[in-house]
Design an enzyme around this catalytic site. Structure first.
Site, PDB file in Angstrom:
ATOM      1  N   GLU A 170      24.039  -3.269 -29.819  1.00  0.00           N
ATOM      2  CA  GLU A 170      24.550  -4.360 -28.241  1.00  0.00           C
ATOM      3  C   GLU A 170      24.980  -5.559 -29.198  1.00  0.00           C
ATOM      4  O   GLU A 170      24.578  -6.515 -28.631  1.00  0.00           O
ATOM      5  CB  GLU A 170      23.620  -4.786 -26.675  1.00  0.00           C
ATOM      6  CG  GLU A 170      22.980  -3.683 -26.383  1.00  0.00           C
ATOM      7  CD  GLU A 170      21.931  -3.622 -25.273  1.00  0.00           C
ATOM      8  OE1 GLU A 170      21.931  -4.531 -24.932  1.00  0.00           O
ATOM      9  OE2 GLU A 170      21.846  -2.021 -24.804  1.00  0.00           O
ATOM     10  N   ASP A 220      26.025   0.755 -28.277  1.00  0.00           N
ATOM     11  CA  ASP A 220      26.450  -0.281 -27.274  1.00  0.00           C
ATOM     12  C   ASP A 220      26.787   0.439 -25.838  1.00  0.00           C
ATOM     13  O   ASP A 220      27.069   1.382 -25.588  1.00  0.00           O
ATOM     14  CB  ASP A 220      27.457  -1.039 -27.765  1.00  0.00           C
ATOM     15  CG  ASP A 220      27.545  -2.573 -27.265  1.00  0.00           C
ATOM     16  OD1 ASP A 220      27.167  -2.918 -26.497  1.00  0.00           O
ATOM     17  OD2 ASP A 220      28.049  -3.230 -28.231  1.00  0.00           O
ATOM     18  N   GLU A 288      22.180   7.206 -23.497  1.00  0.00           N
ATOM     19  CA  GLU A 288      21.948   6.360 -22.913  1.00  0.00           C
ATOM     20  C   GLU A 288      21.794   7.005 -21.146  1.00  0.00           C
ATOM     21  O   GLU A 288      22.433   6.359 -20.909  1.00  0.00           O
ATOM     22  CB  GLU A 288      20.967   5.372 -23.289  1.00  0.00           C
ATOM     23  CG  GLU A 288      20.729   4.781 -24.844  1.00  0.00           C
ATOM     24  CD  GLU A 288      20.468   3.268 -24.930  1.00  0.00           C
ATOM     25  OE1 GLU A 288      20.187   2.654 -23.925  1.00  0.00           O
ATOM     26  OE2 GLU A 288      20.388   2.790 -25.729  1.00  0.00           O
TER      27      GLU A 288
END
Ligand code: 9MR
Length: 385
Positions: A170, A220, A288
């Site tokens: 991130e 990200d 994810e």
């Protein structure tokens, strides 16, 4: 055999007999994800990519339903929280290797892939990195030394054992550009070359020195829908690759919802994959994945699982995996990791609305295979025939 299993085995047998005798029926048996008769998600997609999940070491209890689901259904594992900086390196002199050691041991026994999540992040990172004993922010030199020591110690400990690292997580801000994190603020333009990617560059170089064979990922969110973020990521990674920084791929978290648009995602991935012009082996990973049943702006806590809704949800999951197959066939991707393996323990039951009941995964809260799961098995079968 546990009573629940005997019951489900009997039901599965009865259903499969019914299915066999009901000529062309497309209904699927009602199975637990650990049942012997259940298919295996990772085996179904093995010709295209690995399929993984986030989990916790509390799932690794020998003989438990949880561990059997993990062994049967997935072949890549990420610790949901236990290998983050606050867990692994809570103070300067303390490293906790137990959790990731346990996952590595499990992975070696069952021939699975381990993702290390995460070395450098603005969140779940203890303050000691950034402050001295008097509470003043440390200098760039001190933070660089602390970061190098952190990465070298952890990555060396797992050399040859952790296959993939989310090296930096991130780095992009919510509103475009680089995130104004403590890493970014303190380290800044450390080498004086005019860009401020330096903390990322040092992190990747250090991780590569510690384990030259590990795959190193910059991870990200929102890359799958935001073209601004995608272009910023592309420009940043391009510049670093041109300087020889050892980045192997970009992780798309893919915390998505029912408004997800496949075409936008494909477009953004095409932009990122122009990086193959610099490094032909450059990849994306899905790191994810979960599919919220609520639109982003929806504040409600419950969703009605009508037949129509479930059909839409399942077909969206199928479209998404069909897109992953295309990415795999184009040489873009070889790993898809879900952020959890059952609806009962997903982080989306408390985010962004507390007390919400979400159903974003492929296995329900009782460990039953959902119809979305079956839509993926059907897809894999159709694509491979
Ligand atoms: O799933 C994780 C949840 O249990 C934690 O409370 C949360 C704290 O930040 O982190 C969640 O995992 C995040 C992951 O590490 C990075 N990308 C976003 C994930 C969901 O928030």
């Amino acid at each position: 055999m546990k009573p629940k299993r005997i019951l489900s085995a009997v039901i599965a047998f009865a259903i499969s007999v019914t299915a066999l005798t009901s000529c062309g029926s497309t209904s699927h048996p009602d199975l637990y994800a650990y049942d012997e008769d259940a298919p295996s998600l990772y085996e179904a997609f093995s010709q295209w990519f690995k399929v993984g999940t986030a989990m916790n070491t509390s799932d690794l209890v020998e003989g438990s339903e949880e561990m059997e689901i993990l062994i049967k259904q997935y072949n890549v594992f990420t610790l949901e929280n236990e290998s983050k900086p606050d867990a692994m390196h809570p103070s300067e002199d303390v490293y906790n290797f137990d959790a990731l050691d346990k996952l590595v041991e499990f992975a070696n026994e069952y021939d699975k892939t381990v993702r290390g999540h995460v070395l450098v992040w603005h969140s779940q990172c203890p303050d000691w990195f950034f402050y001295d004993d008097d509470g003043n922010t440390v200098s760039a030199d001190v933070l660089v030394e602390r970061m190098k020591e952190h990465i070298t110690t952890i990555v060396s400990h797992y050399k040859g054992e952790v296959d993939v690292w989310d090296v930096v997580n991130e780095t992009l801000g919510d509103n475009g550009g680089l995130r104004d994190s403590m890493w970014y603020q303190i380290i800044g333009d450390y080498d004086g070359d005019g860009d401020k990617y330096d903390y990322i560059e040092i992190a990747f170089t250090t991780a590569h020195e510690a384990d030259p064979d590990a795959r190193l990922i910059i991870n990200d969110y929102n890359l799958e829908w935001s073209e601004d973020r995608t272009i910023t990521m592309y420009m940043m990674v391009k510049s670093m690759l041109e300087e020889g920084i050892p980045i192997d791929g970009i992780g798309l978290q893919m915390h998505i919802d029912i408004d997800f648009d496949v075409e936008t995602c494909k477009n953004n991935v095409e932009i990122l994959m122009k990086l193959k012009e610099i490094d032909p082996d450059f990849v994306i990973e899905i790191t994810e994945l979960d599919l919220s049943c609520f639109s982003w702006s929806d504040q409600s806590t419950e969703v009605e699982l009508t037949d129509e809704f479930v059909e839409m949800f399942d077909s969206l999951y199928s479209d998404i995996f069909e897109m992953f197959i295309e990415f795999s066939e184009a040489g873009y991707l070889d790993s898809v990791v879900m952020w959890g393996y059952n609806d009962g323990s997903t982080w989306l039951n408390s985010y962004p609305v507390s007390g919400r009941t979400n159903h974003p995964l492929l296995i329900d809260e009782d460990y039953k295979l959902k119809s979305a799961y079956w839509s993926l098995i059907d897809l894999a079968q159709a694509k491979s025939s």
